[in-house]
Scaffold this active site. Structure first.
Site, mmCIF file in Angstrom:
data_model
loop_
_atom_site.group_PDB
_atom_site.id
_atom_site.type_symbol
_atom_site.label_atom_id
_atom_site.label_comp_id
_atom_site.label_asym_id
_atom_site.label_seq_id
_atom_site.Cartn_x
_atom_site.Cartn_y
_atom_site.Cartn_z
ATOM 1 N N GLY A 1 -15.928 4.394 -2.520
ATOM 2 C CA GLY A 1 -14.734 5.112 -1.725
ATOM 3 C C GLY A 1 -14.721 3.542 -0.489
ATOM 4 N N SER B 1 -13.111 1.128 -7.656
ATOM 5 C CA SER B 1 -14.438 1.583 -8.467
ATOM 6 C C SER B 1 -14.158 2.354 -9.145
ATOM 7 C CB SER B 1 -15.479 2.229 -7.774
ATOM 8 O OG SER B 1 -15.263 3.532 -6.659
ATOM 9 N N SER B 2 -12.879 3.164 -8.740
ATOM 10 C CA SER B 2 -12.974 4.430 -10.494
ATOM 11 C C SER B 2 -12.247 3.844 -11.053
ATOM 12 C CB SER B 2 -12.475 5.917 -9.815
ATOM 13 O OG SER B 2 -10.773 4.972 -8.953
ATOM 14 N N GLU C 1 0.573 -0.963 -0.478
ATOM 15 C CA GLU C 1 0.370 0.075 -0.197
ATOM 16 C C GLU C 1 0.566 1.488 -0.166
ATOM 17 O OE1 GLU C 1 -3.365 -0.067 -1.191
ATOM 18 O OE2 GLU C 1 -3.280 -1.489 0.342
ATOM 19 N N ASP D 1 -4.475 0.638 -9.657
ATOM 20 C CA ASP D 1 -6.152 0.205 -9.482
ATOM 21 C C ASP D 1 -6.032 0.088 -11.065
ATOM 22 O OD1 ASP D 1 -5.405 0.805 -7.112
ATOM 23 O OD2 ASP D 1 -6.745 2.897 -6.303
#
Length: 373
Positions: free
Chosen positions: A124, A129-130, A36, A174
């Site tokens: 969120g 999701s984006s 991360e 992502d």
């Protein structure tokens, strides 16, 4: 243009636009097993695709007009803009506009189109999701207009749209995960070289993903600050990116001011944990993998300071489950979800138990997303 007042999430493409779609495409959300805040520092990540996906339907139009509608906001009006006239409006349409602007800037020929979007990737939740929207739209545009784009180019275009148009300073993990990952393997990705390898998940394990119910935003200030801190630390240490450091360089950290020393320690040790996690997966050593997840969470909480009490509580509850090997915050932080590794066949029961205990005070509600019911 207004959508009729009776529009619901089930309103079809044909009901919206008076014709059938020519193209359908989809892309998954992702959960990051470990690694991360290392992607924008050129480091290593280990994401896995999740069952939740974003789906788009699209039909080309004559002329430059784009009409778009999201089933997740059925009460909203149909959004419109013209190719070449993309302007941020600070909602979901910016991801669509960002994609078309990037494609035009890179020399691809587009026409206008009608677009319907629906998704079950939580917004969120730290589950991309984006990126799922960006990749699914790029896949649809590739098919509709015959664009010469491979899967890595799709990921890079999605990242550029999010960085430059939406204004979220995300790394490439992502979009690479949404474009390349699957649910049975972990995508071991070097975010600098973009070299990747799919590492099979052990048959004895299953992933558990629990949404805390606290949303986050990558375009918010704290995420941006963390990236700037990492860039400043690299500059002070005389390296291109923090990725260029390894645990043998930890002795150099006292030369950095607070909190750059702690930010750097997280990145160095997290990159080492990713490599150790890959070895653990290869060796099917789940207890070792679990310890790495807990160590990652501790580092993200104390050194990188991106966790919140609700997330810490979920991780603590997971640690009390006998069939859970390890757990940690996943995604950019400041809300979102946790990921845990459990013994095969026990994940749903453990997840439901964790969520029930989390919601006992009646003030918050967690949702088990993986394993799906």
């Amino acid at each position: 243009m207004s959508v009729k007042a009776s529009a619901t999430a089930n309103t079809t493409f044909a009901e919206l636009f008076g014709r059938a779609p020519d193209v359908r495409a989809d892309a998954p959300g992702r959960v990051n097993l470990i690694g991360e805040h290392t992607d924008y520092t050129g480091g290593y990540v280990l994401p896995v695709a999740i069952p939740q996906r974003t789906r788009v339907e699209l039909a080309p139009r004559i002329g430059p007009l784009v009409r778009a509608w999201s089933a997740d906001m059925p009460e909203a009006e149909l959004q419109e803009y013209r190719l070449g006239d993309e302007k941020p409006v600070h909602d979901w349409l910016d991801y669509v506009q960002g994609i078309t602007e990037v494609l035009r800037q890179e020399g691809y020929t587009l026409r206008g189109f009608d677009l319907r979007i629906e998704s079950d990737v939580p917004v969120g939740g730290g589950l991309s999701s984006s990126a799922a929207l960006e990749v699914s739209l790029l896949r649809a545009l590739r098919e509709a207009f015959g664009l010469d784009l491979d899967d890595v180019q799709i990921a890079l275009a999605g990242q550029k749209a999010e960085n430059d148009f939406v204004g979220a300073p995300v790394g490439v993990m992502d979009q690479m995960a949404s474009s390349l990952a699957d649910e049975k393997t972990a995508l071991f990705l070097d975010t600098r070289s973009l070299q990747y390898e799919k590492i099979p998940l052990p048959a004895e394990a299953e992933l558990v993903v629990i949404d805390s119910g606290v949303s986050h935003r990558h375009s918010g200030g704290e995420y941006r600050i963390r990236r700037e801190e990492c860039e400043r630390a690299a500059e002070l240490l005389g390296v291109r990116q923090l990725r260029d450091l390894d645990p043998q360089d930890l002795w150099r950290l006292p030369s950095l001011p607070e909190p750059l020393d702690r930010r750097t320690r997280h990145v160095i040790t997290e990159n080492a944990r990713v490599r150790s996690a890959v070895a653990s997966l290869r060796e099917r050593d789940l207890p070792r993998l679990g310890k790495l997840l807990y160590a990652s969470h501790e580092s993200l909480r104390n050194d990188f300071e991106v966790s919140i009490p609700e997330i810490d509580h979920l991780v603590e509850l997971a640690s009390e489950e006998p069939d859970v090997f390890g757990a940690r915050i996943t995604g950019g932080g400041f809300g979102g979800a946790i990921v845990a590794v459990a013994r095969r066949g026990t994940g749903r029961k453990a997840g439901d138990h964790i969520a029930a205990r989390y919601g006992q005070d009646g003030k918050k509600k967690a949702t088990v997303l993986v394993p799906a019911t």
